[in-house]
Design an enzyme around this catalytic site. Structure first.
Site, PDB file in Angstrom:
ATOM      1  N   SER A 221       0.854  -1.197   0.000  1.00 42.56           N
ATOM      2  CA  SER A 221       0.000   0.000   0.000  1.00 42.56           C
ATOM      3  C   SER A 221       0.888   1.245   0.000  1.00 42.56           C
ATOM      4  O   SER A 221       1.697   1.405  -0.908  1.00 42.56           O
ATOM      5  CB  SER A 221      -0.963  -0.048   1.186  1.00 42.56           C
ATOM      6  OG  SER A 221      -2.020   0.869   1.018  1.00 42.56           O
ATOM      7  N   GLU A 353      -9.047  -5.006  -4.680  1.00 35.07           N
ATOM      8  CA  GLU A 353      -8.326  -4.038  -3.854  1.00 35.07           C
ATOM      9  C   GLU A 353      -9.256  -3.186  -2.988  1.00 35.07           C
ATOM     10  O   GLU A 353      -8.870  -2.718  -1.929  1.00 35.07           O
ATOM     11  CB  GLU A 353      -7.457  -3.133  -4.735  1.00 35.07           C
ATOM     12  CG  GLU A 353      -6.214  -3.793  -5.284  1.00 35.07           C
ATOM     13  CD  GLU A 353      -5.133  -4.001  -4.228  1.00 35.07           C
ATOM     14  OE1 GLU A 353      -5.365  -3.694  -3.050  1.00 35.07           O
ATOM     15  OE2 GLU A 353      -4.047  -4.486  -4.587  1.00 35.07           O
ATOM     16  N   HIS A 466      -7.494  -5.848  -0.222  1.00 36.41           N
ATOM     17  CA  HIS A 466      -6.304  -5.042   0.039  1.00 36.41           C
ATOM     18  C   HIS A 466      -5.571  -5.589   1.269  1.00 36.41           C
ATOM     19  O   HIS A 466      -6.177  -5.817   2.312  1.00 36.41           O
ATOM     20  CB  HIS A 466      -6.727  -3.593   0.275  1.00 36.41           C
ATOM     21  CG  HIS A 466      -5.593  -2.621   0.303  1.00 36.41           C
ATOM     22  ND1 HIS A 466      -4.838  -2.323  -0.818  1.00 36.41           N
ATOM     23  CD2 HIS A 466      -5.085  -1.860   1.304  1.00 36.41           C
ATOM     24  CE1 HIS A 466      -3.928  -1.419  -0.503  1.00 36.41           C
ATOM     25  NE2 HIS A 466      -4.047  -1.131   0.780  1.00 36.41           N
TER      26      HIS A 466
END
Length: 561
Positions: A221, A353, A466
């Protein structure tokens, strides 16, 4: 005779526990550090752990909004066996994020402080100065406002793959990314901390058994984004030799900005500082307490994308900037000119995601909100500047992603797929192409798996959310209870891929599914219950956005994809 008996007792104790009888003590350039040994059930290789090793001076007082300085030397043996404080952030949100993402079985209550420039080291217990093991430096995520090194326990990766794992911290939020756009506060302090940590690794890691000539930076990330920034930065050249970006690259528009002045003024106004000059603003903010700056961060509501907010009067992220130090130019220009560190590079995304974690953390499109087409367009237009796309193309995009359905649930799913593609997937493909075209060996993956220890609130149909890949990378199925044999096997495979890449710049080895290099055929690896090669990741979506944006002139103040 008595001394001989004592020696034999000590030796017997050492054999029983599987570790040397004395805790590890290592010399660094600034002083000695004391660590501890940790063992994994069923694994013969134990690990030496050093927690909270300082790599820079505490960034306090005049060092707030300033480049990190080398740590002061010490003459005693520093105890580095407890977790360091995470960098300043909202404690409740930071602890929650830690609990959601950690690979550990036990819950650790973490502290938070402006004095946070520390790193954690995990190295096989039998290390020597001559071990020369590959080094893997982890940069945590959290939108540049949350997170910390201690969420991620590196002992499984270290023990299973015979590598040295280093998890670093960097200043976040106002402390890490406040910029006035001039010499008084250039910004990118968090990235400068990352560079300082890499310098520390070069100077010291050999004494922990690591090879300073074989350093891989990897992150997820905002950590993957940071890795991508460092790949473009001339400041980090020769400090690492391979790179891995998981769910984050430098083209994520929300984490990069060109115009810093509005946010700087808003922060100054909230702090009650005069805004006559940059020097006055910076001087005033340096006088504020950590608690006062935390209050400002809370008022700014960073990361949240509530539909009630006026996006023209608020800022969702404190971002990376062009500072002529870390980044000399716009990242797109650097990529186009192919003027960056062309090291071997893994770039990856997760299948969904924006499936559950990010919408939950950002409070965006709650599940109970019934969306129709009109409301979906209005919602996305409101946040167009964050996605980095012109408002006038949103209706066309909504048509694409709702796939002709008027079902509110499918419209919501379409919006989340839209955001996931625009923020993560399309930028990752574009950056992979740029690195490939610059001659850097590039490998691409899509992670597709549902971890058994996901939050009970998470829908079962969100596969590859994610940060899901991080569980496999750090061996969570081995540390935590409840994982299936399939999940444990998947984690071991992923760790092997990552460690092979850290050793050789190539993830492949005998006994693993073949991972093709990303070339003009754009082959990549789908990683999950079934791991297999595929071709042209997100091809339809990439073509859609490329064609759509090519037809329109960019609007001012937007960073287009």
């Amino acid at each position: 005779m008595c001394l001989r008996s004592l020696f034999l007792v000590s030796l017997a104790t050492c054999v029983v526990c599987g570790n040397p009888s004395s805790p590890p003590v290592v010399d660094t350039m600034k002083g000695k550090v004391l660590g501890k040994y940790a063992s994994l059930e069923g694994v013969t290789q134990s690990v030496a752990v050093f927690l909270g090793v300082p790599f820079a001076k505490p960034p306090l007082g005049s060092l707030r909004f300033a480049p990190p300085q080398p740590a002061e030397p010490w003459s005693f043996v520093k105890n580095t066996t407890t977790y360091p404080p995470m960098c300043s952030q909202d404690a409740t949100k930071g602890q929650r994020m830690n609990d959601l993402l950690t690979n550990r079985k036990e819950k650790v209550h973490l502290q938070f402080s402006e004095d946070c420039l520390y790193l954690n080291i995990y190295t096989p217990a039998d290390f020597t100065k001559d071990s020369r093991m590959p080094v893997m430096v982890w940069i945590h995520g959290g939108g540049l406002t949350q997170g910390g090194a201690s969420t991620y326990d590196g002992q499984v990766l270290s023990a299973y793959e015979n590598v040295v794992v280093v998890a670093i911290q960097y200043r976040l939020g106002i402390w890490g990314f406040f910029s006035t756009g001039d010499e008084h506060s250039r910004g990118n302090w968090g990235h400068l901390d990352q560079v300082a940590a890499l310098h520390w690794v070069q100077d010291n890691i050999a004494n922990f058994g690591g090879d300073p000539g074989s350093v891989t930076i990897f992150g997820e990330s905002a950590g993957g984004f940071s890795v991508s920034v460092l790949v473009l930065s001339p400041l980090s050249k020769n400090l690492y030799h391979r790179a891995i970006s998981e769910s984050g690259v430098v083209l994520i528009t929300e984490l990069f900005t060109k115009d810093v002045r509005p946010a700087a003024k808003q922060i100054a106004d909230m702090a009650g500082c005069k805004t006559t000059t940059s020097a006055i603003i910076v001087h005033c903010l340096r006088q504020k307490t950590e608690e006062e700056l935390l209050e400002i961060m809370e008022k700014m509501n960073l990361i949240k994308l509530s539909s009630q907010r006026d996006t023209k009067e608020s800022y969702h992220f404190l971002s990376t900037v062009i500072d002529d130090v870390v980044l000399p130019k716009d990242p797109k220009e650097i990529l186009a000119e192919k003027n960056f560190n062309t090291v071997p590079y893994i770039v990856g995304i997760n299948k969904q995601e924006c499936g559950w974690l990010l919408p939950t953390m950002m409070r965006f499109v709650p599940p109970d909100v019934k969306l129709d087409k009109k409301m979906a367009i209005m919602l996305l237009e409101k946040f167009a500047s964050i996605y980095g796309i012109p408002e006038d193309i949103i209706p066309v995009a909504i048509e694409k992603y709702r796939k002709g359905s008027d079902d509110p649930i499918k419209i919501r799913d379409g919006i989340l797929a839209f955001i996931g593609d625009v923020l993560f997937c399309i930028p990752s493909v574009m950056v992979s192409r740029d690195h490939r075209d610059a001659g850097a060996p590039t490998y691409v993956y899509e992670y597709q798996y549902y971890p058994s220890f996901s939050s009970p609130q998470r829908p079962k149909d969100v596969v590859g959310d994610h940060a899901d890949d991080v569980y496999s990378v750090f061996g969570a199925p081995i540390l935590r209870d409840g994982a299936s044999e399939e999940e444990i096997k998947l984690s071991k495979m992923v760790m092997k891929f990552w460690a092979n890449f850290a050793r050789n710049g190539n993830p492949n080895a005998r006994g693993l599914p073949h991972w093709p290099q990303y070339d003009q055929k754009e082959e990549y690896l789908q990683i999950g219950a079934t791991t297999q090669q595929s071709q042209r990741l997100k091809a339809e979506e990439v073509a859609f956005w490329t064609q759509l944006l090519a037809k329109r002139q960019p609007q001012p103040h937007h960073n287009e994809l």
